[in-house]
Design an enzyme around this catalytic site. Structure first.
Site, PDB file in Angstrom:
ATOM      1  N   SER A  13       4.347   2.293   8.225  1.00  0.00           N
ATOM      2  CA  SER A  13       4.042   1.135   7.159  1.00  0.00           C
ATOM      3  C   SER A  13       5.088   0.490   6.415  1.00  0.00           C
ATOM      4  O   SER A  13       5.958   0.997   6.002  1.00  0.00           O
ATOM      5  CB  SER A  13       3.220   1.766   6.056  1.00  0.00           C
TER       6      SER A  13
ATOM      7  N   ASP B 235       0.037  -7.978   1.677  1.00  0.00           N
ATOM      8  CA  ASP B 235       0.165  -6.581   1.419  1.00  0.00           C
ATOM      9  C   ASP B 235       1.886  -6.235   1.608  1.00  0.00           C
ATOM     10  O   ASP B 235       2.399  -5.521   2.127  1.00  0.00           O
ATOM     11  CB  ASP B 235      -0.237  -5.825   2.707  1.00  0.00           C
TER      12      ASP B 235
ATOM     13  N   HIS C  89       0.681  -1.171  -0.021  1.00  0.00           N
ATOM     14  CA  HIS C  89      -0.058  -0.067  -0.004  1.00  0.00           C
ATOM     15  C   HIS C  89       1.040   1.350  -0.081  1.00  0.00           C
ATOM     16  O   HIS C  89       0.361   2.262  -0.164  1.00  0.00           O
ATOM     17  CB  HIS C  89      -0.934   0.001   1.117  1.00  0.00           C
TER      18      HIS C  89
END
Length: 630
Positions: free
Chosen positions: A396, A313, A255
């Site tokens: 992230s 992810d 992402h």
């Protein structure tokens, strides 16, 4: 998705530029005030902040990434913009002064970037508190895009130096500014955007909680990714592979490559910036920002990208260049068996801040982020001596390590925060990313981390092993240098090479008495063989222009005649120039080393102080010479 945060002086002994990623140094104009008088500022229109605010509010309602920067298109180059000027020490400078009002920080994008050998480029802000560079021919993109890292403030200056005699022209095509408008708070001093922006509960990596994790931390990098020109803070980790070849492979979250329905293009990836060792040196919050060690550009290897589900992810890239040994990179080990770890840590850059560590002391639990089962590890953090490490925007893609010090996951998202320390975070499993997101190599980690197809489910981390130092790095002609191997591993074989030295080779661990007899700058190389577990490995290190040998300039003071002894005895040309203290060239003389190692020159009959500049193939030495008049 909570975890997303978008976003020389004149009198210098040797001024030859070495080929490093971002070598540091001082722009040449800093030593000459007169350069600033002719500067003109090009005003670049700011983006429509009302429209951007409206877009950001809509994105927030839809839980889209937190954007901090947008591109502003321009088209400027060394021919149509900026000013050229002669440099008193030889060569010339081009300066481009840009301002885009209201920016928190500005970066520069290039549609083409080419610098001739021995030239360099710096970018800095007007008060000289931040400097990016030097960028050199090592950074050339062969016709592709490039980007230089953002500097705090709404104004910056590009300064390009072209050495005298350079027959090539640069290609510095500025295609846009990376306009940072929020999310990059200025720290306790004005030296860095987003320094000190993370929550008060976070724990610095050099607190006691990180004592057993410092090796792994050297493999964790801060990342400024670009998606359709937009800027995003994320974290990534270097990974080892079964070739054991120090390939610059970085794992982050998928992402981090997506924003507002757009997916990072190959041109976007050429502008991704990776920051190494962005951390405090101690446990306390530092009073100033750490030094910057950065690299620009990557290519995609694989990801979990799927139109139906995000899977685990993950996003895997390879940097455009090898990582400099001086960055002390660590290539983290990994484990792909689906076994819950009882304890471990996460290491990350929350809000793009200096490196932090979060600790878990309860067993992690298998779970899912979307509809697919068993894709993620669920983690709850624990309070520790110096805080309660959690994750934030910018974390992230950061690695999760098990109790063995091996990487087992990368962060997708979650609910932990300083205001909600007990919230659960979710890390995409390495075991799932290995081969379960899809059948193509472009959707798996396995082909890239086990390229030899050894069937490994565990691989230990490793660092660039070889290191060495010299007792001195600058000597006069005839000077001797001692070298010392600093390699930490179990080395059993050494191969040294000394360019310009006598002897030119050695197999000793710590060779001494290497004599240098000619003016210039010389490289030193060391190749070692060592053991890692049961594997026999080879590593090498070359320090270009490491040993600097000074010519002899005498007598000084003088009555008017001067001798310069270089002991250069080959066909290379040596050039001597004489300047007044104001930088006016008053004498120039060149000769080939074949004509003799010693040259005599007569200084001008008027004046008591001169600057003598000696140049051999880009190795430059300057000397102040005093003339005693009768």
């Amino acid at each position: 998705m909570k975890r997303l945060t978008l976003l020389i002086p004149l009198l210098i002994i040797f001024s030859h530029v070495s080929s490093q990623i971002d070598r540091g140094g001082i722009p040449r104009s800093f030593g000459t005030k007169s350069f600033y008088k002719s500067d003109s500022i090009i005003l670049v229109a700011s983006p429509d902040m009302n429209m951007i605010k409206s877009e950001d509010e809509a994105d927030a309602n839809m839980e889209k990434p937190y954007r901090v920067g947008v591109p502003v298109s321009i088209s400027l180059n060394t021919s149509n913009s900026g000013i050229w000027m002669d440099y008193p020490g030889g060569g010339k400078l081009w300066r481009l002064h840009l301002r885009s009002p209201g920016a928190v920080a500005l970066g520069v994008d290039y549609s083409n970037f080419y610098l001739p050998v021995s030239s360099d480029l710096f970018i800095y802000n007007p008060d000289h508190s931040q400097i990016a560079g030097a960028y050199t021919s090592f950074n050339n993109t062969n016709g592709h895009s490039f980007a230089t890292r953002p500097l705090a403030g709404d104004e910056l200056i590009l300064e390009y130096y072209q050495p005298e005699g350079c027959k090539e022209e640069p290609s510095i095509i500025v295609s846009g500014l990376n306009y940072i408008y929020r999310g990059m708070d200025v720290g306790l001093d004005k030296n860095g955007y987003n320094f000190g922006a993370s929550g008060p509960c976070e724990v610095n990596i050099h607190c006691s909680e990180g004592d057993n994790w410092l090796a792994q931390s050297h493999g964790v990098v801060r990342m400024l990714t670009r998606v359709n020109g937009q800027s995003i803070w994320c974290t990534g980790s270097l990974l080892n592979n079964t070739h054991l070849d120090f390939s610059p492979i970085v794992l982050t979250a998928n992402h981090c490559s997506i924003n507002a329905g757009n997916i990072a293009s190959s041109e976007d990836l050429e502008k991704w910036i990776f920051y190494f060792n962005y951390e405090a040196t101690g446990c306390d919050k530092p009073l100033s920002e750490p030094g910057i060690q950065s690299m620009t550009g990557a290519e995609k290897l694989a990801s979990s990208q799927n139109p139906v589900t995000m899977g685990s992810d993950f996003y895997l890239v390879k940097l455009k260049q090898d990582i400099p040994v001086t960055y002390n990179p660590y290539f983290n080990g990994w484990k792909v068996t689906d076994v819950a770890s009882p304890s471990g840590v996460g290491i990350h850059h929350p809000e793009g801040d200096i490196k932090k560590i979060s600790t878990y002391t309860q067993p992690i639990v298998s779970g899912k982020w979307e509809s697919t089962d068993e894709t993620h590890w669920k983690v709850n953090w624990s309070a520790t001596t110096h805080g309660y490490g959690v994750t934030e925007g910018g974390s992230s893609g950061s690695p999760l390590f098990n109790s063995e010090g091996l990487l087992i996951g990368s962060l997708t998202g979650g609910e932990s925060a300083c205001s909600n320390a007990g919230g659960t975070d979710y890390y995409g499993k390495i075991s799932y990313s290995w081969a379960s997101n899809g059948t193509a190599d472009s959707m798996q980690l396995r082909p890239w981390l086990d390229p030899l197809n050894l069937g490994r489910t565990l691989l230990r981390g490793m660092s660039r092993t070889v290191q060495f130092e010299a007792n001195v790095e600058q000597v006069p002609i005839g000077g001797a240098v001692d070298f010392r191997d600093l390699t930490a591993s179990s080395v059993y074989d050494w191969k040294w090479q000394f360019e310009g030295g006598e002897p030119s080779e050695s197999s000793d661990k710590n060779p001494s008495g290497i004599v240098y007899n000619s003016f210039g700058r010389y490289k030193v190389s060391l190749r070692v063989s060592y053991l890692l577990d049961t594997d026999s490995l080879v590593d090498s290190l070359t320090r270009t222009d490491y040993i600097q040998v000074s010519a002899l300039v005498y007598p000084n003071p003088t009555k008017g005649a001067l001798s310069v002894f270089t002991n250069v005895k080959n066909s290379e040309t040596v050039k001597i120039e004489v300047f007044t203290p104001l930088g006016v060239l008053v004498k120039s003389q060149s000769w080939s080393g074949d004509e003799g190692p010693l040259v005599s020159i007569d200084l001008p009959t008027a004046g008591n102080l001169f600057i003598v500049r000696i140049d051999r193939a880009g190795a430059v030495q300057t000397e102040k010479v005093i003339v005693l008049r009768p």
